[in-house]
Design an enzyme around this catalytic site. Structure first.
Site, PDB file in Angstrom:
ATOM      1  NE  ARG A 169     -39.194  17.664 -99.693  1.00 33.45           N
ATOM      2  CZ  ARG A 169     -40.507  17.480 -99.741  1.00 33.45           C
ATOM      3  NH1 ARG A 169     -41.004  16.255 -99.674  1.00 33.45           N
ATOM      4  NH2 ARG A 169     -41.350  18.496 -99.863  1.00 33.45           N
ATOM      5  CD  GLU A 193     -46.377  29.458-111.989  1.00 37.83           C
ATOM      6  OE1 GLU A 193     -45.235  29.107-112.311  1.00 37.83           O
ATOM      7  OE2 GLU A 193     -47.012  28.922-111.062  1.00 37.83           O
ATOM      8  CE  LYS A 197     -42.265  27.088-105.495  1.00 34.64           C
ATOM      9  NZ  LYS A 197     -41.362  26.672-104.434  1.00 34.64           N
TER      10      LYS A 197
END
Length: 445
Positions: free
Chosen positions: A293, A200, A116
């Site tokens: 995906r 974050e 990430k």
């Protein structure tokens, strides 16, 4: 077109991929665990191979067994579905090194987006908006505290290698951060083998909006609209719809352009999803992660854009052009997907068991992608998803009414089931208004 396809997955998504493969005349090969031998996807495939016992590490994540099954059946390509090995870059590389076609993005793109922090940094460099946060892992609690002080509380503490809503916690102050940092780090090491943690900004009221992208065989990246995914429990999705009721035409253009930039930044090929957080008050959005995906919720995009995303995946993998005109994509109508899980409708705790009754609803605009039939058993070894109820129509109001009727007509007895939750949600004034956020489920409870 690919001639033979091994589906390295189970249940609903394996059945879904097999359906498209057979429609295209592609020989469909299933792999299954001992526990799944009696499920529909096994019998519906042209050929099936048992790859190990119930434990996923010994079956659906067993790379050697899956590759051996591909070799013994003469498979030309492997489709990983979602979950299990679908975002495993090493598996993608091994598949291609074995001379097989990988139906998914390249291993380098999977690797780039799998972390990430790395993904955030790449997106920022590509001009994709990212939320304020760390550009490097918070090596220890002191670093996490320093980052949170600069960002401003509350903050989200996230496993850098996490996904699917796992490895995330909110800290409202320094004391909470001290607790959650250690928890998330330990969880990340245990689940992902990587204890890296990022800090974050946390948005108390936010919507979860994602964009479906498709990297074409000719190198272009196109965006097939957005999906609203804000109905969640424990940061995991329960309902998705397209188009998002929160997204105006102007905002949609900004979303799609950012998603295309994200895909181009990593040379993306095949299907993927760029997930974002939308601040409804300011109309600002921020990159959350890229799922490299096919998504569970892909059917709502299929309805609104008139495509079969599995077919498009196979065409890209085979080097073929898409079935649609990339320059003439436009949404039409509305679609909602409800995830029918074997779980308690109040606390959302898993409740597996033998299926004594299974009657799927029918009617205009109603589609059920299921992994089970009456007489099967939902075991505790895998995800609790039993089926996806997808409803489409001319507009959102019509779809909600059709969904209410479909939920009422879906009969499941045996395992616990969350159908009563959906009956409640579809009558909820906040949901029906379209003005809801990721806190809607907690407010209902």
């Amino acid at each position: 077109m690919i001639e033979s396809l091994l589906v390295a997955n189970r249940g609903e998504i394996a059945r879904r991929i097999i359906r498209t493969a057979k429609r295209l005349g592609v020989r469909a090969i299933a792999v299954h665990s001992e526990a799944d031998a009696g499920l529909p996807f096994v019998t519906e495939a042209d050929e099936a191979v048992c790859v190990g016992p119930a434990n996923p590490a010994q079956s659906y994540r067993n790379v050697e067994a899956i590759l051996a099954a591909a070799k013994s059946t003469g498979a030309q390509a492997i489709h990983p579905g979602y979950g299990f090995l679908s975002e495993n870059a090493d598996f993608a590389r091994t598949v291609e090194a074995s001379g097989l076609i990988w139906v998914g993005p390249g291993a380098d793109a999977i690797s780039a987006m799998g972390d990430k922090i790395n993904a955030r940094n790449l997106m920022a460099a590509a001009g994709v908006p990212v939320a304020p946060g760390t550009t490097d892992p918070a090596a220890d609690l002191a670093a996490a505290v320093a980052a949170a002080t600069e960002i401003g509380y509350p903050v989200m503490v996230k496993a850098a290698a996490g996904g699917g809503g796992m490895g995330m916690a909110v800290a409202a102050d320094e004391a909470a951060l001290a607790t959650e940092y250690d928890k998330v780090r330990a969880f990340a090491e245990r689940m992902f083998g990587d204890g890296s943690v990022l800090i974050e900004r946390y948005f108390p009221r936010v919507r979860h909006v994602e964009v479906q992208i498709l990297g074409l065989a000719d190198g272009r990246v196109v965006a097939l609209g957005e999906r609203e995914c804000s109905v969640q429990r424990r940061n995991q999705k329960l309902v998705e719809e397209s188009p998002s009721p929160a997204v105006s035409p102007e905002l949609r253009e900004r979303f799609l352009a950012a998603a295309v930039r994200a895909g181009e930044a990593v040379g993306y090929r095949n299907a993927g999803t760029v997930e974002c957080l939308l601040d409804p008050a300011t109309q600002e959005f921020f990159f959350l992660e890229m799922n490299t995906r096919l998504q569970v919720e892909h059917p709502v995009t299929e309805y609104v854009y008139g495509v079969d995303l599995v077919e498009e995946q196979l065409r890209v993998a085979a080097g073929l052009a898409p079935t649609f005109d990339p320059d003439a994509l436009a949404p039409r109508g509305h679609a909602i997907e409800l995830r029918i899980n074997a779980e308690d409708p109040k606390r959302f705790l898993p409740g597996p068991g033998a299926i004594k009754t299974w009657v799927e609803p029918t009617g205009e605009g109603v589609r059920v992608d299921s992994g089970y039939v009456e007489g099967n058993t939902v075991t505790p070894f895998y995800d609790s998803l039993m089926a996806k109820l997808i409803v489409s129509g001319n507009d959102r109001a019509e779809v909600i009414e059709r969904a209410k009727a479909a939920v009422a007509g879906f009969e499941i007895a045996g395992p616990k089931c969350n159908l009563p939750f959906f009956a409640e949600l579809l009558e909820n004034a906040e949901f029906r208004s379209g003005d809801y956020d990721t806190g809607i489920v907690s407010r209902m409870r």
